[in-house]
Design a protein around this motif. Structure first.
Motif, PDB file in Angstrom:
ATOM      1  N   SER A   1     -72.892  -4.112  17.494  1.00 39.25           N
ATOM      2  CA  SER A   1     -73.262  -2.828  17.538  1.00 39.25           C
ATOM      3  C   SER A   1     -73.404  -2.640  15.999  1.00 39.25           C
ATOM      4  O   SER A   1     -72.503  -3.065  14.991  1.00 39.25           O
ATOM      5  CB  SER A   1     -72.218  -2.266  18.202  1.00 39.25           C
TER       6      SER A   1
ATOM      7  N   VAL B   1     -77.324   3.533  18.800  1.00 44.24           N
ATOM      8  CA  VAL B   1     -76.479   3.397  20.162  1.00 44.24           C
ATOM      9  C   VAL B   1     -76.043   2.191  20.511  1.00 44.24           C
ATOM     10  O   VAL B   1     -77.147   1.076  20.526  1.00 44.24           O
ATOM     11  CB  VAL B   1     -77.660   4.127  21.155  1.00 44.24           C
TER      12      VAL B   1
ATOM     13  N   ARG C   1     -75.503  -1.347  22.599  1.00 42.94           N
ATOM     14  CA  ARG C   1     -76.222  -1.580  23.743  1.00 42.94           C
ATOM     15  C   ARG C   1     -75.428  -2.642  24.726  1.00 42.94           C
ATOM     16  O   ARG C   1     -76.188  -2.534  26.012  1.00 42.94           O
ATOM     17  CB  ARG C   1     -77.458  -2.433  23.169  1.00 42.94           C
TER      18      ARG C   1
ATOM     19  N   LYS D   1     -68.795   5.682  22.532  1.00 37.61           N
ATOM     20  CA  LYS D   1     -70.496   5.637  22.171  1.00 37.61           C
ATOM     21  C   LYS D   1     -71.346   4.871  22.992  1.00 37.61           C
ATOM     22  O   LYS D   1     -72.305   5.486  23.460  1.00 37.61           O
ATOM     23  CB  LYS D   1     -70.706   4.931  20.668  1.00 37.61           C
ATOM     24  N   PHE D   2     -70.845   3.893  23.826  1.00 38.33           N
ATOM     25  CA  PHE D   2     -71.621   2.922  24.837  1.00 38.33           C
ATOM     26  C   PHE D   2     -71.955   3.845  25.823  1.00 38.33           C
ATOM     27  O   PHE D   2     -72.760   4.087  26.521  1.00 38.33           O
ATOM     28  CB  PHE D   2     -71.036   1.799  24.981  1.00 38.33           C
ATOM     29  N   GLU D   3     -70.616   4.362  26.668  1.00 37.30           N
ATOM     30  CA  GLU D   3     -70.757   5.252  27.763  1.00 37.30           C
ATOM     31  C   GLU D   3     -71.624   6.489  27.725  1.00 37.30           C
ATOM     32  O   GLU D   3     -72.153   6.748  28.731  1.00 37.30           O
ATOM     33  CB  GLU D   3     -69.445   5.515  28.111  1.00 37.30           C
ATOM     34  N   SER D   4     -71.623   7.064  26.442  1.00 40.01           N
ATOM     35  CA  SER D   4     -72.067   8.481  26.251  1.00 40.01           C
ATOM     36  C   SER D   4     -73.444   8.031  25.663  1.00 40.01           C
ATOM     37  O   SER D   4     -74.326   9.191  25.727  1.00 40.01           O
ATOM     38  CB  SER D   4     -71.538   9.182  25.397  1.00 40.01           C
ATOM     39  N   GLN D   5     -73.921   7.009  25.556  1.00 38.52           N
ATOM     40  CA  GLN D   5     -75.078   6.373  24.838  1.00 38.52           C
ATOM     41  C   GLN D   5     -75.508   7.294  23.588  1.00 38.52           C
ATOM     42  O   GLN D   5     -76.372   7.982  23.408  1.00 38.52           O
ATOM     43  CB  GLN D   5     -76.245   6.494  25.857  1.00 38.52           C
TER      44      GLN D   5
ATOM     45  N   ASN E   1     -75.725  -4.914  29.864  1.00 39.20           N
ATOM     46  CA  ASN E   1     -76.429  -3.726  29.151  1.00 39.20           C
ATOM     47  C   ASN E   1     -76.069  -2.529  29.759  1.00 39.20           C
ATOM     48  O   ASN E   1     -75.573  -2.574  31.008  1.00 39.20           O
ATOM     49  CB  ASN E   1     -77.864  -3.846  29.146  1.00 39.20           C
ATOM     50  N   LYS E   2     -76.470  -1.086  29.616  1.00 40.66           N
ATOM     51  CA  LYS E   2     -76.041   0.069  30.015  1.00 40.66           C
ATOM     52  C   LYS E   2     -76.208   0.157  31.570  1.00 40.66           C
ATOM     53  O   LYS E   2     -75.754   0.643  32.309  1.00 40.66           O
ATOM     54  CB  LYS E   2     -76.420   1.212  28.968  1.00 40.66           C
ATOM     55  N   LYS E   3     -77.736  -0.050  31.683  1.00 38.31           N
ATOM     56  CA  LYS E   3     -78.131   0.087  33.010  1.00 38.31           C
ATOM     57  C   LYS E   3     -77.751  -1.080  33.874  1.00 38.31           C
ATOM     58  O   LYS E   3     -76.916  -0.459  35.086  1.00 38.31           O
ATOM     59  CB  LYS E   3     -79.720  -0.582  33.133  1.00 38.31           C
TER      60      LYS E   3
END
Length: 189
Positions: A38, A43, A45, A83-87, A106-108
């Protein structure tokens, strides 16, 4: 993958079907030493579980000096979680200190897990809480102790790291110069 599942099971219950679903969402990723998982200004990933290697969280202060904030090694998750959770854009770097192998979501896929596995959000919250408490415990001593005691606390908190990471990173983490760290190491041998 078994280590990752065993860690997760410390924070919540999953049945075989849920574990299989979770494992269907994970991918293997290899990073070379100095690669970033990161980066500040981007953002995050991935949520990653460290199979092999060491990562550090670092940033640059207003004088342009690189500051190491934390280390994460095998058997742990590594992510700039907020930051990951909020993107939203990260303010720190998560850098591979050694060559690393990680399992990543990944976020999805991470959101799919939350939307599919009942109780996953609580399991996640418990994991984050434990990580934050551990980080606060490890960082707390850096404020109130002298440099030698801070180094001894570092060795206790990260027993497997002293010979695996550059002394400059350890010194930065401890808030001392590399020369001071060398003196301390020499005096405690």
């Amino acid at each position: 993958m078994e280590d990752m599942i065993n860690l997760i099971l410390q924070f919540g219950d999953l049945n075989k079907q849920q574990i299989d679903f979770l494992l269907s969402k994970v991918k293997m990723l290899e990073l070379k030493k100095d690669d970033y998982l990161s980066e500040a200004g981007k953002v995050p990933r991935y949520v990653a579980f460290v199979l092999e290697g060491v990562f550090r969280f670092c940033y640059y202060n207003n004088k342009g000096e690189e500051i190491t904030n934390y280390f994460v090694d095998e058997g742990n998750f590594v992510v700039d979680n907020e930051k990951f959770e909020s993107q939203i854009v990260a303010s720190e770097y998560v850098q591979a200190v050694t060559n690393c192998k990680v399992l990543v979501f990944n976020k999805k896929d991470w959101d799919d897990i939350s939307n599919t596995i009942v109780g996953w959000d609580m399991t996640k919250a418990n994991m984050v809480k434990k990580c934050l408490m551990l980080a606060m415990e490890r960082r707390g001593s850096l404020v109130s102790e002298d440099a030698t005691t801070r180094y001894l606390s570092f060795i206790e908190a990260f027993p497997n790291l002293t010979n695996r990471i550059p002394l400059s990173y350890v010194a930065s983490y401890l808030g001392i110069t590399q020369q001071s760290l060398s003196r301390i190491r020499k005096n405690i041998r």
